[in-house]
Design an enzyme around this catalytic site. Structure first.
Site, PDB file in Angstrom:
ATOM      1  N   HIS A 237       0.819  -1.223   0.000  1.00  0.00           N
ATOM      2  CA  HIS A 237       0.000   0.000   0.000  1.00  0.00           C
ATOM      3  C   HIS A 237       0.847   1.265   0.000  1.00  0.00           C
ATOM      4  O   HIS A 237       0.356   2.350  -0.294  1.00  0.00           O
ATOM      5  CB  HIS A 237      -0.924   0.009   1.220  1.00  0.00           C
ATOM      6  CG  HIS A 237      -2.036  -0.990   1.105  1.00  0.00           C
ATOM      7  ND1 HIS A 237      -3.321  -0.630   0.804  1.00  0.00           N
ATOM      8  CD2 HIS A 237      -2.043  -2.339   1.208  1.00  0.00           C
ATOM      9  CE1 HIS A 237      -4.087  -1.714   0.747  1.00  0.00           C
ATOM     10  NE2 HIS A 237      -3.332  -2.763   0.997  1.00  0.00           N
TER      11      HIS A 237
ATOM     12  N   ASP B 183       3.377   9.439  -0.746  1.00  0.00           N
ATOM     13  CA  ASP B 183       2.198   8.647  -0.385  1.00  0.00           C
ATOM     14  C   ASP B 183       2.039   7.508  -1.392  1.00  0.00           C
ATOM     15  O   ASP B 183       2.268   7.719  -2.582  1.00  0.00           O
ATOM     16  CB  ASP B 183       0.947   9.542  -0.440  1.00  0.00           C
ATOM     17  CG  ASP B 183      -0.033   9.244   0.684  1.00  0.00           C
ATOM     18  OD1 ASP B 183      -0.076   8.080   1.117  1.00  0.00           O
ATOM     19  OD2 ASP B 183      -0.741  10.171   1.125  1.00  0.00           O
TER      20      ASP B 183
HETATM   21  P1  ADQ Z   1      -3.238   5.826   4.787  1.00  0.00           P
HETATM   22  O1  ADQ Z   1      -1.994   6.631   4.727  1.00  0.00           O
HETATM   23  O2  ADQ Z   1      -3.867   5.650   6.090  1.00  0.00           O
HETATM   24  O3  ADQ Z   1      -2.984   4.378   4.123  1.00  0.00           O
HETATM   25  P2  ADQ Z   1      -4.978   7.427   2.914  1.00  0.00           P
HETATM   26  O4  ADQ Z   1      -5.023   6.953   1.521  1.00  0.00           O
HETATM   27  O5  ADQ Z   1      -4.369   8.758   3.193  1.00  0.00           O
HETATM   28  O6  ADQ Z   1      -4.394   6.272   3.796  1.00  0.00           O
HETATM   29  O7  ADQ Z   1      -6.451   7.407   3.473  1.00  0.00           O
HETATM   30  C1  ADQ Z   1      -6.760   7.764   4.783  1.00  0.00           C
HETATM   31  C2  ADQ Z   1      -8.188   7.367   5.099  1.00  0.00           C
HETATM   32  O8  ADQ Z   1      -8.495   7.839   6.393  1.00  0.00           O
HETATM   33  C3  ADQ Z   1      -9.205   7.977   4.141  1.00  0.00           C
HETATM   34  O9  ADQ Z   1     -10.140   7.010   3.782  1.00  0.00           O
HETATM   35  C4  ADQ Z   1      -9.849   9.106   4.935  1.00  0.00           C
HETATM   36  O10 ADQ Z   1     -11.210   9.288   4.680  1.00  0.00           O
HETATM   37  C5  ADQ Z   1      -9.679   8.627   6.362  1.00  0.00           C
HETATM   38  N1  ADQ Z   1      -9.501   9.800   7.225  1.00  0.00           N
HETATM   39  C6  ADQ Z   1      -8.499  10.694   7.190  1.00  0.00           C
HETATM   40  N2  ADQ Z   1      -8.696  11.657   8.104  1.00  0.00           N
HETATM   41  C7  ADQ Z   1      -9.851  11.371   8.719  1.00  0.00           C
HETATM   42  C8  ADQ Z   1     -10.607  11.991   9.778  1.00  0.00           C
HETATM   43  N3  ADQ Z   1     -10.175  13.092  10.406  1.00  0.00           N
HETATM   44  N4  ADQ Z   1     -11.739  11.402  10.149  1.00  0.00           N
HETATM   45  C9  ADQ Z   1     -12.156  10.273   9.552  1.00  0.00           C
HETATM   46  N5  ADQ Z   1     -11.503   9.652   8.568  1.00  0.00           N
HETATM   47  C10 ADQ Z   1     -10.357  10.187   8.154  1.00  0.00           C
HETATM   48  C11 ADQ Z   1      -2.144   3.712   3.222  1.00  0.00           C
HETATM   49  C12 ADQ Z   1      -1.196   4.486   2.317  1.00  0.00           C
HETATM   50  C13 ADQ Z   1      -1.943   5.330   1.309  1.00  0.00           C
HETATM   51  C14 ADQ Z   1      -2.931   4.464   0.528  1.00  0.00           C
HETATM   52  C15 ADQ Z   1      -3.793   3.661   1.475  1.00  0.00           C
HETATM   53  C16 ADQ Z   1      -4.620   2.641   0.712  1.00  0.00           C
HETATM   54  O11 ADQ Z   1      -0.329   5.300   3.103  1.00  0.00           O
HETATM   55  O12 ADQ Z   1      -1.031   5.933   0.407  1.00  0.00           O
HETATM   56  O13 ADQ Z   1      -3.761   5.292  -0.269  1.00  0.00           O
HETATM   57  O14 ADQ Z   1      -3.008   2.918   2.390  1.00  0.00           O
HETATM   58  O15 ADQ Z   1      -3.794   1.814  -0.030  1.00  0.00           O
END
Ligand code: ADQ
Length: 491
Positions: A171, A383
């Site tokens: 990921h 990311d």
């Molecule tokens: P993350 O870095 O956790 O995961 P990201 O793609 O930034 O993922 O998504 C974060 C998720 O958290 C989103 O669905 C968003 O809606 C939710 N979120 C963020 N802030 C929030 C808040 N304050 N309240 C509620 N929900 C919140 C890893 C990788 C990413 C990749 C994902 C999926 O780092 O690059 O996109 O996995 O593969």
């Protein structure tokens, strides 16, 4: 095999899609947060299957599986917990996974702590996960392993003599060789990845970085084919390496944003902010997400374009993450200090430029913030993908918003044609991009947002799972026992 003759899908990840929490001495099950859960929960829910992972608690003991079984009965798929001790959590999870692989793979090698104890704990926990996988699955199952915590699953299954069809999806980004080669255990780790039948990455750049490092560490790898999935032959065996950009359940977000209650909440947010232009940032609080740099860009914007003072609001919503780690606590302090400074510099009666929310929001509330925002500022330093960029587009029903996106987010590979790409380290550049976005012609904005939405609609989470399963076992979602076929057909 299932009674329909189809393969069962088994997902393996560090965390189960639920977490056990102790409230007033009683253990309870709570839905988890984060990208992976957001991505896979709806799919497994509709398809059935088994999810193996840690339950997030080190002391639930026998209560754990009973609670998970109760949850499974409602969820429509099984959950199996792999218990981790406090020491495992410290060394394998916080240590190897989050103090070595996480920063290294995000090109931030100076944040790494290459402690050999962490490596040993990582191997030990991976072995125990593999033992559970071996016990809970049969040779007909397709084992889909997720992410950087569990890169040794196929290696250990094979060393136990267990034959399984395996796929792995990373990921996070895969770094270029000059960074990957800094890992003391680089050769063992990269060769372990080659033991999967299919290794999936978010972008072609990540896949190419992996192949380049593999070639440097184990010369003679032959790559055949072109396009999203290629075959790699190495030391007499062959595996596939593919690019599968992850996505969201587009319809779920679009439906939510279209719901009158959510739309009304979006209106209320705009009204509370006196219909000023809203710029939004939504992230897990993590140093890779570029939150301090983003606040500095807002400061630059207000310094450089004084006419915007009193006319815009920046809302940063940050969900707490890894709060037990000093670095994350320091980051929180740094952000709070910066927010205070910017607000101190520019606030006037009736207007405070930066609104900072340090909490997770229910998805419907998040959708109303997305729907209310004129600009989404998605500016991670690095990311894997970034689902927020896609969620924002899905919720932009009026197609009038602008996505300002970091060129270092995996999402840029798919969205660059219609998003405004920026270098997150360049505060002035980001400030200029916001200024231009605020003055962007409405027709052009509509066209770009329309294209973005169409792209995410077509390349949604179901498309992602389909592409991975097609590459892994020449099957698609319809080949798995469906709990709710209507939902899939809609997507
Ligand atoms: P993350 O870095 O956790 O995961 P990201 O793609 O930034 O993922 O998504 C974060 C998720 O958290 C989103 O669905 C968003 O809606 C939710 N979120 C963020 N802030 C929030 C808040 N304050 N309240 C509620 N929900 C919140 C890893 C990788 C990413 C990749 C994902 C999926 O780092 O690059 O996109 O996995 O593969």
């Amino acid at each position: 095999m299932t009674d329909t003759g189809m393969r069962r899908l088994v997902v393996v990840s560090n965390r189960l899609p639920v977490a056990l929490k102790q409230i007033d001495g009683e253990w309870t099950v709570q839905g988890g947060a984060g990208g992976l859960v957001t991505a896979l929960a709806p799919v497994l829910k509709n398809r059935g299957g088994l999810w193996i992972g840690w339950d997030g608690a080190s002391g639930a003991g026998e209560d754990s599986q009973r609670l998970l079984d109760d949850f499974s009965a409602d969820a429509g798929y099984d959950l199996k917990s792999v218990p981790l001790s406090e020491e495992d959590v410290q060394k394998y999870y916080f240590g190897f996974s989050n103090e070595i692989i996480w920063p290294l793979f995000h090109d931030l090698q100076t944040r790494c702590r290459f402690d050999p104890e962490y490596w040993r704990s990582y191997l030990d926990v991976n072995f125990r996960f593999a033992e559970t996988v071996a016990r809970m699955t049969s040779s007909d199952d397709f084992i889909w392993v997720h992410d950087y915590h569990l890169m040794h699953q196929a290696f250990f299954l094979k060393s136990m003599g267990i034959k399984r069809s395996t796929g792995f999806f990373l990921h996070i980004p895969f770094p270029p060789p000059d960074i990957f080669l800094k890992l003391p255990w680089r050769q063992k780790l990269i060769l372990a990845l080659t033991e999967f039948d299919l290794v999936g990455f978010q972008t072609t750049q990540d896949r190419d970085n992996f192949i380049k490092s593999l070639n440097m560490l184990s010369p003679g790898a032959e790559v055949e084919g072109e396009g999203a999935v290629v075959s790699v032959r190495l030391r007499g065996r062959e595996f596939q390496a593919g690019t599968f950009p992850i996505s969201i359940d587009f319809n779920q977000f679009a439906d939510m944003a279209g719901d009158p209650e959510v739309a009304h909440k979006a209106f209320q947010i705009r009204e509370a902010l006196k219909h000023r232009k809203i710029i939004i940032g939504v992230d897990r609080l993590d140093y890779t997400k570029g939150i301090p740099e983003r606040i500095l860009a807002i400061r630059e914007l207000l310094r450089h374009y004084p006419d915007l003072r009193g006319k815009i609001n920046f809302i940063q919503i940050a969900v707490p993450s890894r709060e037990d780690v000093d670095e994350y606590r320091d980051l929180r302090d740094e952000i709070e200090l910066l927010v205070g400074r910017v607000n101190g510099e520019f606030s006037i009666p009736g207007w405070v430029p930066v609104h900072y929310h340090y909490r997770g929001l229910p998805q419907r509330e998040l959708a109303s913030y997305y729907a209310a925002a004129d600009i989404a500022l998605v500016t991670p330093l690095r990311d894997g993908m970034n689902l927020v960029a896609k969620e924002y587009c899905a919720c932009n029903m009026k197609e009038a918003g602008v996505l300002i996106l970091s060129e270092f987010a995996g999402a840029a590979a798919q969205m660059q044609e219609w998003a405004y790409l920026v270098n997150p380290y360049d505060f002035e550049g980001v400030a200029k991009a916001i200024h231009r976005a605020l003055h962007w012609d409405v027709e052009e904005r509509r066209e770009s947002m329309h294209e973005l939405r169409e792209h995410v609609r077509g390349h949604n989470i179901y498309w992602w799972v389909d592409s991975f399963l097609q590459a892994g076992i020449s099957k698609n979602l319809q080949d798995f026992p469906a709990v709710d076929t209507v939902r899939f057909e809609e997507n």
